[in-house]
Design a protein around this motif. Structure first.
Motif, PDB file in Angstrom:
ATOM      1  N   ASN A  49      -9.253  -4.454   8.372  1.00  0.00           N
ATOM      2  CA  ASN A  49      -9.204  -3.675   7.120  1.00  0.00           C
ATOM      3  C   ASN A  49      -8.033  -2.702   7.201  1.00  0.00           C
ATOM      4  O   ASN A  49      -8.215  -1.505   7.316  1.00  0.00           O
ATOM      5  N   TYR A  50      -6.813  -3.254   7.140  1.00  0.00           N
ATOM      6  CA  TYR A  50      -5.677  -2.359   7.339  1.00  0.00           C
ATOM      7  C   TYR A  50      -5.374  -1.487   6.128  1.00  0.00           C
ATOM      8  O   TYR A  50      -4.646  -0.509   6.249  1.00  0.00           O
ATOM      9  N   SER A  51      -5.950  -1.769   4.984  1.00  0.00           N
ATOM     10  CA  SER A  51      -5.760  -0.860   3.852  1.00  0.00           C
ATOM     11  C   SER A  51      -6.454   0.475   4.132  1.00  0.00           C
ATOM     12  O   SER A  51      -5.874   1.546   3.920  1.00  0.00           O
ATOM     13  N   LEU A  52      -7.704   0.422   4.622  1.00  0.00           N
ATOM     14  CA  LEU A  52      -8.420   1.642   4.984  1.00  0.00           C
ATOM     15  C   LEU A  52      -7.751   2.329   6.163  1.00  0.00           C
ATOM     16  O   LEU A  52      -7.574   3.554   6.171  1.00  0.00           O
ATOM     17  N   TYR A  96     -11.181   0.932  15.582  1.00  0.00           N
ATOM     18  CA  TYR A  96     -10.733   1.778  14.468  1.00  0.00           C
ATOM     19  C   TYR A  96     -10.753   3.267  14.827  1.00  0.00           C
ATOM     20  O   TYR A  96      -9.761   3.977  14.636  1.00  0.00           O
ATOM     21  N   TYR A 119     -20.603   6.419   5.728  1.00  0.00           N
ATOM     22  CA  TYR A 119     -20.640   5.085   5.120  1.00  0.00           C
ATOM     23  C   TYR A 119     -20.807   3.967   6.126  1.00  0.00           C
ATOM     24  O   TYR A 119     -20.907   2.807   5.750  1.00  0.00           O
ATOM     25  N   TYR A 173       0.815  -1.213   0.000  1.00  0.00           N
ATOM     26  CA  TYR A 173       0.000   0.000   0.000  1.00  0.00           C
ATOM     27  C   TYR A 173       0.846   1.260   0.000  1.00  0.00           C
ATOM     28  O   TYR A 173       0.332   2.364  -0.121  1.00  0.00           O
ATOM     29  N   GLU A 200     -16.565  11.207   6.911  1.00  0.00           N
ATOM     30  CA  GLU A 200     -16.640  10.200   5.856  1.00  0.00           C
ATOM     31  C   GLU A 200     -16.999   8.827   6.436  1.00  0.00           C
ATOM     32  O   GLU A 200     -17.816   8.098   5.875  1.00  0.00           O
ATOM     33  N   TYR A 201     -16.394   8.510   7.559  1.00  0.00           N
ATOM     34  CA  TYR A 201     -16.622   7.211   8.191  1.00  0.00           C
ATOM     35  C   TYR A 201     -18.091   7.059   8.595  1.00  0.00           C
ATOM     36  O   TYR A 201     -18.721   6.036   8.333  1.00  0.00           O
ATOM     37  N   ASN A 212      -4.496   4.034   5.123  1.00  0.00           N
ATOM     38  CA  ASN A 212      -4.764   5.233   4.325  1.00  0.00           C
ATOM     39  C   ASN A 212      -5.158   6.413   5.214  1.00  0.00           C
ATOM     40  O   ASN A 212      -4.697   7.544   5.008  1.00  0.00           O
ATOM     41  N   ASN A 213      -5.986   6.158   6.219  1.00  0.00           N
ATOM     42  CA  ASN A 213      -6.411   7.243   7.089  1.00  0.00           C
ATOM     43  C   ASN A 213      -5.316   7.658   8.075  1.00  0.00           C
ATOM     44  O   ASN A 213      -5.242   8.826   8.451  1.00  0.00           O
TER      45      ASN A 213
END
Length: 267
Positions: A238-241, A209, A266, A49, A262-263, A244-245
């Motif tokens: 979900n370590y990609s999200l 999170y 969704y 990533y 944003e969190y 990124n944050n």
């Protein structure tokens, strides 16, 4: 060796003003825990990533995964101390690697773990001082992970303990110090201002999170120069999200309010 150390520090930061470090040294202490059962797979999954600036690994993990590590624009830190959870309280960290080995493996830095406030403190301090001297001679950055842990320590996250920890790392010759974030209601900027070297925060116990992002945001707003968080990242669902944050907060200096908005939109 000042020039050599500066060049290696630049590689650790990967061109940023703050640093995202992923420590993956847990297997030495606890064995193949969730998230790093297969170290090669964990490394491949996370570093692709291109968010993490540097990783911390023990000697063997560097050797066995060099084909992955050598292909990445990734700072490499060799951890030089350890203990196992099988013996006693695990507070006594002994030296498990050398600066010369780290240099021969192409590392950009080394790290040591120090536990203050217990009977083993003098041995760890003596050993760290020796490593710091060698790092100075050979141009190798030193990251000190410093915690205050012992039978008489009621809460290692209290502000006075953290201030002592970062100042000790500074005085002994470390280039970066890793500590826990202070207790809620205390001012972490007091910790940052207690030394003249960059302070990065540890992840500590498992957090959800939102709690983790808030912790990172608090540290950055208090003047911390980055994070060194392991299991809260590699054990994330979900370590990609998450990565990124974290990048948005640490590297892009973005306020957490937008991320939260944003969190919630969704969720």
């Amino acid at each position: 060796m000042i020039i050599g150390k500066e060049k290696r520090l630049n590689r650790l930061y990967n061109g940023h003003d703050r640093i995202i470090i992923l420590p993956l040294d847990h297997g030495f202490t606890e064995g193949p825990i969730d998230g790093i059962e297969n170290m090669g797979q964990a490394l491949s999954d996370i570093v692709r990533y291109n968010v993490v600036d540097s990783v911390i690994l023990h000697r063997g993990a560097i050797i066995h995964n060099y084909s992955i590590l050598s292909k990445q624009n990734l700072g490499l830190i060799m951890h030089l101390s350890g203990s196992t959870s099988l013996y006693g309280n695990g507070l006594h960290k002994i030296q498990t690697g050398t600066v010369d080995e780290a240099i021969s493996l192409g590392c950009d830095g080394v790290s040591v773990h120090i536990n203050l406030g217990n009977e083993y403190e003098p041995y760890m301090l003596e050993n760290t001082a020796r490593i710091a001297e060698e790092c100075g001679k050979k141009g190798m950055p030193l990251i000190a992970m410093v915690y205050v842990r012992g039978d008489e320590i009621e809460n290692e996250r209290k502000l006075p303990y953290l201030k002592r920890a970062v100042r000790l790392a500074d005085e002994i010759g470390a280039d970066i110090v890793k500590v826990n974030l202070c207790m809620e209601g205390e001012n972490f900027s007091e910790v940052v201002n207690s030394c003249q070297i960059p302070v990065v925060i540890a992840g500590g116990q498992q957090k959800d999170y939102i709690s983790l992002l808030r912790m990172v945001d608090t540290a950055m707003k208090s003047g911390a120069k980055g994070i060194s968080i392991g299991r809260n990242i590699f054990q994330s669902s979900n370590y990609s999200l998450l990565l990124n944050n974290i990048k948005r907060i640490v590297h892009e200096h973005e306020d957490i309010s937008l991320i939260m908005k944003e969190y919630l939109a969704y969720a």
